[in-house]
Every structure is written in C-alpha cells, then in structure tokens.
Design an enzyme around this catalytic site. Structure first.
Site, short mmCIF file in Angstrom:
data_model
loop_
_atom_site.label_atom_id
_atom_site.label_comp_id
_atom_site.label_asym_id
_atom_site.label_seq_id
_atom_site.Cartn_x
_atom_site.Cartn_y
_atom_site.Cartn_z
N ASP A 116 0.84 -1.20 0.00
CA ASP A 116 0.00 0.00 0.00
C ASP A 116 0.87 1.25 0.00
OD1 ASP A 116 -2.28 1.87 0.83
OD2 ASP A 116 -3.29 -0.07 0.91
N HIS A 176 -3.63 6.01 3.77
CA HIS A 176 -4.34 4.86 3.19
C HIS A 176 -3.79 3.53 3.68
CE1 HIS A 176 -5.66 2.12 -0.09
NE2 HIS A 176 -6.66 2.97 -0.25
N SER A 504 -11.09 -0.52 -0.49
CA SER A 504 -9.80 -0.50 0.21
C SER A 504 -9.96 -0.85 1.67
CB SER A 504 -9.16 0.88 0.10
OG SER A 504 -8.50 1.05 -1.12
#
Length: 713
Positions: A116, A176, A504
C-alpha cells in the site's frame, strides 16, 4: 491520478472496527498464569453449550482463583472450547481429561503483508506492548528508511522508489496504508473516534498478528514494477497473508496483471492474497480483481450509519450524509441558492453547482451563508468563499456514504434537496442549521455499496467475482497525522484515526478474517482458507442488493463460522494451470509461469474454467437458448469424522438443479468426496442473472455455494 493503470481503491471518508480477534500470544498474567486454549472438539448435533459448562470443567482444576476470573472466552456456537488464564499445573490437569482434545498456548505468529502507501509506525494501533520476539520464520528486514522504527508488531518495512514514490521511506504520509493495516491487524485501542464521531474501541481483525509494510504507492498513484517487487519480497520474507487495496482501471489478461502475477506465485508458496474489487460500481463488469487464485472483496454497509441533519427555519428537519464535527451551536444561518452568490468567471456556474472553478463564488455574497449546491465534488470552493456551510445533492449511485468535511456541510437525497429548495424559494428569509454527525442503526445493512465494483468476470465469465463482501462504508481506523481525509483537501486538523469508505477498507477486513482462520489452521492451503470464508458467508438479500451475486459474491463475511466450515473446496497450482490452458493461454508461457509444467497437462484441452474446483459455481449462457450445465466438484472433510452431509437446493423456478450423489458420507478427517451439479433451463433473456444455492449440511455445518447462471456478455 493513476500511474500505469493502477490506483488506490479507497473511496470517500469512513468507519467501523471489525469485532473479532485472536487472543494475544501466550501472555503472562498474575500468579504466573498464561492464556491457553482448551479445545473440546465439535458440538454434537443439536447441541449448544454454555459458558457455565466450561466453568464447570475449570472448577475441577483451578486453584486459588474464582473460575469467572480465569475464563477468558467460550467457544460454543460452532465448536466447543474455551480460553482461560491457567497455571502450568492446571494446564496439565486439563490436558489429561478425557473430554479435552488439546490444550495449547494462545499465540499468533501470523504475519500480514500490506502492499500500500506504507505505514505510520508510531500509531497506537501498532504498538508492540505485550508482543514477544519476532517469529523465527520471519526472513524479512526493516528497510523503512531514515528514522523509520520497526518493532515486535511492525516487524518489516520496505519502500520501492519509482517516479511516483519518491520520498525514500516506508512512512505513510497519506494514511491509506496505515488505515488498511490497522483494519487487518491493528491493536485494540480504547477511546478512539474521529473528533467524537464513532467513539469506542478500535480493533483490527487479528490484533496479535504482526505487520510487514510494503510501500508501493503515493498520492500520485502506484506502479506495476513496484507492486511486483513488493510481492517478490513479501513472499520471500515469509508473510502468511497479503492484502492489496490497489487495482487497475480496466480488466487485463492474467499474464499482464501485476497483482494477478504476484498473487499466483504467493498462492504457489502457500500465501493467500486479498484484493479490493474496485470502486467503479454500480456498473456491471466493473471489477478488475478477477484471478481465481486470489480473493476479490466487495464493500458493504454496516448497521452503524452516520447521518447529519439540516434544520430549516420552518422547523422541518431533513436527514443527509456527512462526517461533520463542526457545530453551529444552535444558530441558524441564511440559506441561499448557489447561483445567487456567483460572479463572472471563465467557467460559469451551472445551476446550483458551486464548482465552476476557484474564484467563481463571490465571497462578499457567500460569507456567513449556507449555500445550496447540486454537486459536492468541489465543495472546497464553497469553503474558500467564506460560506458558513453547504447543502449538496447526494449521488444516488453512491448511496448512504458520508464524506469528511472541513466545515458544516451535508449531502441529501434528491427528495430532501427538492424540499429544502422549495422552502428556500417560498420564504422571504430562509435559514437553516446543519447539525453535527450522529450514529444511528441501519436495519437494512449489510447492503453492497453503490460504488463497489460488480461482476461478471470479463476475463473468465464462468468464475464468479467478486468472491465475498465485507464492511467498507464509513470505517474508522488508524491514519497518518500527515494524511488528508479523502473528499476534502482543505481539512486542516491533524488526525490519528480517520473515517474512510471504499473496497480498500473491505479488503483488509477479509484479510483479518483470513489471518484469523489461519491462526487456527496454520497448515491450511490458501484455497482452503478462501473456501472456508466463502462457504460460511452470511447470505445477502438480492432484493436489497441489485446485481445479486455479481455485487456480493458468496455473501457477507462471518468470521466465527469461517474457523469451522466442515468442508472445503481446494484448488492447487496445477488446477489453475489446467484452467489457463483451457482458456487458450500460450502453452510456453504457462510452463514458464508454473516452473513445473513444460506443457499443458493431459486433458486440459477438454476442460473449461467452470471445471475449476471453486467454492462458487457460475456459467455464462447464450440468451434465448436452452442449456444444460455440469459442475464437477470435490470437497475435503475438515469438520467431524464419521459424518454424512446431505444436499439441499434453494429452489428457483427459472432453473432446475440436480446433485449427484445427494449425500456424502465421510469416515475420517481430510477424506475427499466428489459430486456433480447439473443445472438446466429453457433459455434466459439477454442480460439476465438467475441464482440459487447448494447447501451441504450434516447437522453441525452448512456449507453453502452460490450457483449463478447469466446471459451477460
């Protein structure tokens, strides 16, 4: 922006913490007690145990402490057992009991690899307090860059310098990757919230699992070269599960898809990969996570719904969606049409849009007012104008999803927007107050989010995708203090936890479930773990979920049941090779991919993708033509020795389904049995989806597989 066709699959702002965990590694407690799991085996048919029964067993061995203080947790719904704080002497006494199968330390050396944007190592979600030494099986390294600290929780970190990842450190400056990692395996952290919204205890799927972070993305996007390098390292480093909240912009052949290639080699080494289905819904054939050897995850809602309210001067209150932590303190502000506070600019404002470009709103007219805007795509322009708030039109395709906002702002349905506008036009001095966000119960949940990408599978139409659905709307998890909540780049508060939405977020939820299952069954293959999650999933209501199985796959995750599925459908490297051969992939390239098979295996020319021993069954048929479809499957008994499963079909009048044989009798664990499912129909109109389910039941387990026939193409 996406680079090389790959992008992050987060969507908007969000919240929820997965309430499941594996008990921490054999932690020492007072009086030299440690947490042990006492496994008593399967429940008898129709049997339901209670915690008091487990306490009775403990009373026979526990010395010097009340049993209620010793018992940690009971396992009583799907199998029998409990966790308890025991001395070594008490452990030995329990192990000698006839009714006890085994007694072993509660530990988890599961390692979750997160590919990621990196990770924020100082987050409380990744503290190593209470963790023992790094597992001996770990072969990786902490190469996170300057001033990047690993510990006994974050045991590995790597970054991959590319034109879009240029900061030479595994530290997450976006948020994220930190968010995804904490969903999968973050520690239990009490009293977390997003500035008071979603107050509670945050906990990842398996808090006792270790984390290895592989930074391949930045806000500019991700590159396939970095993604493949991360897979190459993660597999060699010794991770057990890989979660990838990254995807392409369109379907590509498996041999040209970095995630498909990397996850194939992970599968061959015993590592299951979880990938986000994508955020291109609600359109059919929009998912790009299509390889059968990885697990594709859709996003669904939870029963905790965040709402915001608009109170009009007339007293009417209307509900909308936003994560708004800014109070108007009971004061009402003038409500105006966005057109009426605009000024001439190069990009004239459309009706009530408020997004004509920077400088298109007249700050002298907008200041201190609530603006009505049809779009919320660029509400930062409203903030720049000095407006006191905004009411925008919610996108029906997105549904009940809330954005993080940096000033009082809310998105409402078309009907509510019309009501508010009618009030504005009919009142001399219209005014309103936007309240702060509150949480209510959503009785419709779980429902697949509108943004979640759908099937069917464009590369292999007879392989159902996505595989599973999991929470992905309004999820609260750890965040980078340098990150900006998606949806509002002008948000200036420093964050440690944030609310996001997207596949996600759903992907690491299932990664947590996979890690949870593997902690109980460390010798299970990737396909066995995947099968266990799929066949124990909770059925979802097709009337509430447009596109049915092409939206939610096998259903909604059920972590507790997944530990004890009864039967599993297993597939191995050679099975996937046969499938690729049947699809016409170049024989020479297939040999290079596998490294074991120089040519396609015998009989693969007669095979089809639907022959793959997959936990779901799907077939594409020609519109208007009668059809007869056969699915051959083999299941492995991982539940109870000496048991018989009987087939049950949930009937659908549009198709006929026959199962041969209708009963499978097993005499031992790990025994395999085969069966055939025949589906017939008189023809489907173009664009039709018809589905049912096959359930193998033995009184203790219900092993459910969706059967889908469609004429989409």
């Amino acid at each position: 922006m996406a680079k090389n066709g790959f992008l992050l699959i987060s969507f908007l702002p969000f919240i929820l913490f997965l309430q499941m965990s594996v008990l921490g590694g054999a932690t020492t407690t007072r009086d030299d007690r440690k947490v042990y799991i006492v496994y008593l085996g399967s429940l008898s048919r129709g049997e339901y145990e209670t915690s008091s029964q487990h306490q009775s067993i403990l009373q026979e061995v526990v010395e010097g402490s009340p049993v209620e203080n010793v018992l940690v947790r009971s396992y009583k719904r799907s199998f029998s057992g409990f966790a308890a704080n025991l001395t070594d002497h008490e452990r030995q006494k329990l192990a000698s009991m006839e009714e006890v199968v085994s007694v072993f330390p509660s530990k988890s050396d599961i390692i979750v690899g997160v590919i990621d944007t990196g990770i924020w190592p100082e987050s409380k979600s990744f503290s190593d307090k209470g963790f023992g030494p790094v597992p001996k099986k770990w072969k990786g390294a902490c190469k996170g860059g300057i001033n990047f600290p690993c510990n006994n929780k974050i045991i590995g970190a790597r970054y991959y310098p590319t034109p879009v990842v240029y900061d030479n450190i595994a530290r997450d400056y976006e948020g994220h990757g930190t968010h995804a990692a904490s969903i999968a395996s973050g520690n239990e952290v009490k009293d977390t919230s997003f500035f008071g919204v979603g107050q509670g205890t945050a906990r990842g799927g398996v808090p006792s699992a270790r984390v290895a972070a592989y930074k391949v993305c930045s806000p500019a996007g991700c590159t396939e070269e970095a993604i493949l390098a991360a897979f190459d390292d993660a597999i060699a480093d010794g991770v057990d599960i890989i979660t990838v909240s990254i995807g392409g912009t369109h379907p590509v052949n498996f041999t040209e898809d970095a995630v498909a290639i990397g996850s194939f080699h992970a599968m061959a080494k015993g590592v299951l990969t979880l990938q986000s289905a994508g955020n291109s819904g609600p359109y059919l054939s929009s998912t790009v996570s299509l390889a059968p050897w990885l697990m594709s995850v859709a996003a669904s809602t939870t029963d905790r719904l965040f709402i915001d309210k608009v109170v009009l001067g007339s007293g009417q209150t209307l509900v909308g969606y936003s994560i708004n932590t800014f109070s108007m303190k009971g004061k009402k502000f003038p409500l105006v049409d966005g057109r009426n506070v605009s000024r001439p600019c190069k990009q004239p404002l459309a009706f009530q849009v408020c997004t004509g470009g920077q400088g298109c709103l007249d700050s002298t007219l907008a200041k201190g007012k609530i603006l009505m805007c049809q779009s919320r795509d660029e509400f930062s322009e409203v903030l720049r104008s000095g407006a006191g708030g905004s009411v925008s039109l919610n996108d029906d395709k997105i549904g009940k999803v809330s954005f993080v906002v940096s000033f009082p702002s809310v998105a409402v349905s078309k009907d509510n927007f019309t009501s508010i506008y009618s009030y504005l036009k009919s009142t001399k001095k219209p005014e309103a107050e936007i309240l702060t966000t509150e949480a209510i119960t959503d009785s419709d949940a779980p429902v697949v989010a509108g943004f979640s990408s759908r099937g069917p599978n464009e590369i292999a139409p007879d392989i159902l995708k996505p595989d599973i659905s999991a929470p992905g709307v309004d999820i609260l998890a750890a965040f980078s203090p340098f990150g900006v909540p998606i949806g509002d780049p002008l948000f200036k508060r420093q964050l440690t936890y944030s609310i996001l939405s997207g596949t996600s977020m759903s992907c690491p939820h299932v990664a947590g479930v996979a890690a949870y299952v593997k902690s109980f069954h460390p010798d299970w293959s990737p396909s066995a773990i995947k099968s266990a999650i799929m066949t124990t999933a909770r059925p979802m209501n097709s009337s509430k979920n447009k596109d049915a199985e092409f939206a939610f796959g096998s259903g909604h995750i059920n972590p507790v049941e997944a530990v004890n599925p009864g039967l599993v459908y297993e597939t191995f490297e050679q099975d996937y090779i046969i499938m690729l051969c049947s699809m016409g992939y170049d024989e020479g390239n297939i040999g290079k991919i596998s490294g074991n098979f120089s040519t396609c295996p015998k009989g693969s020319d007669k095979a089809t993708p639907r022959d793959l021993n997959y936990p779901s069954m799907a077939a594409q048929v020609s519109p208007g033509r009668s059809f007869t479809i056969n699915f051959s499957r083999t299941v492995t008994n991982v539940g109870i020795a000496n048991t018989t499963y009987k087939a049950k079909i949930l009937q659908n009048s549009k198709i006929g389904v026959k199962v041969v044989p209708q009963a499978l009798t097993f005499k031992s664990l790990n025994e395999k049995k085969s069966f055939r499912v025949t589906v017939t129909g008189r023809g489907l109109s173009n664009g039709t989806i018809v589905s049912t389910s096959l359930i193998w039941a033995d009184g203790n387990h219900n092993v459910r597989s969706p059967i889908v026939v469609h004429s989409l193409g």
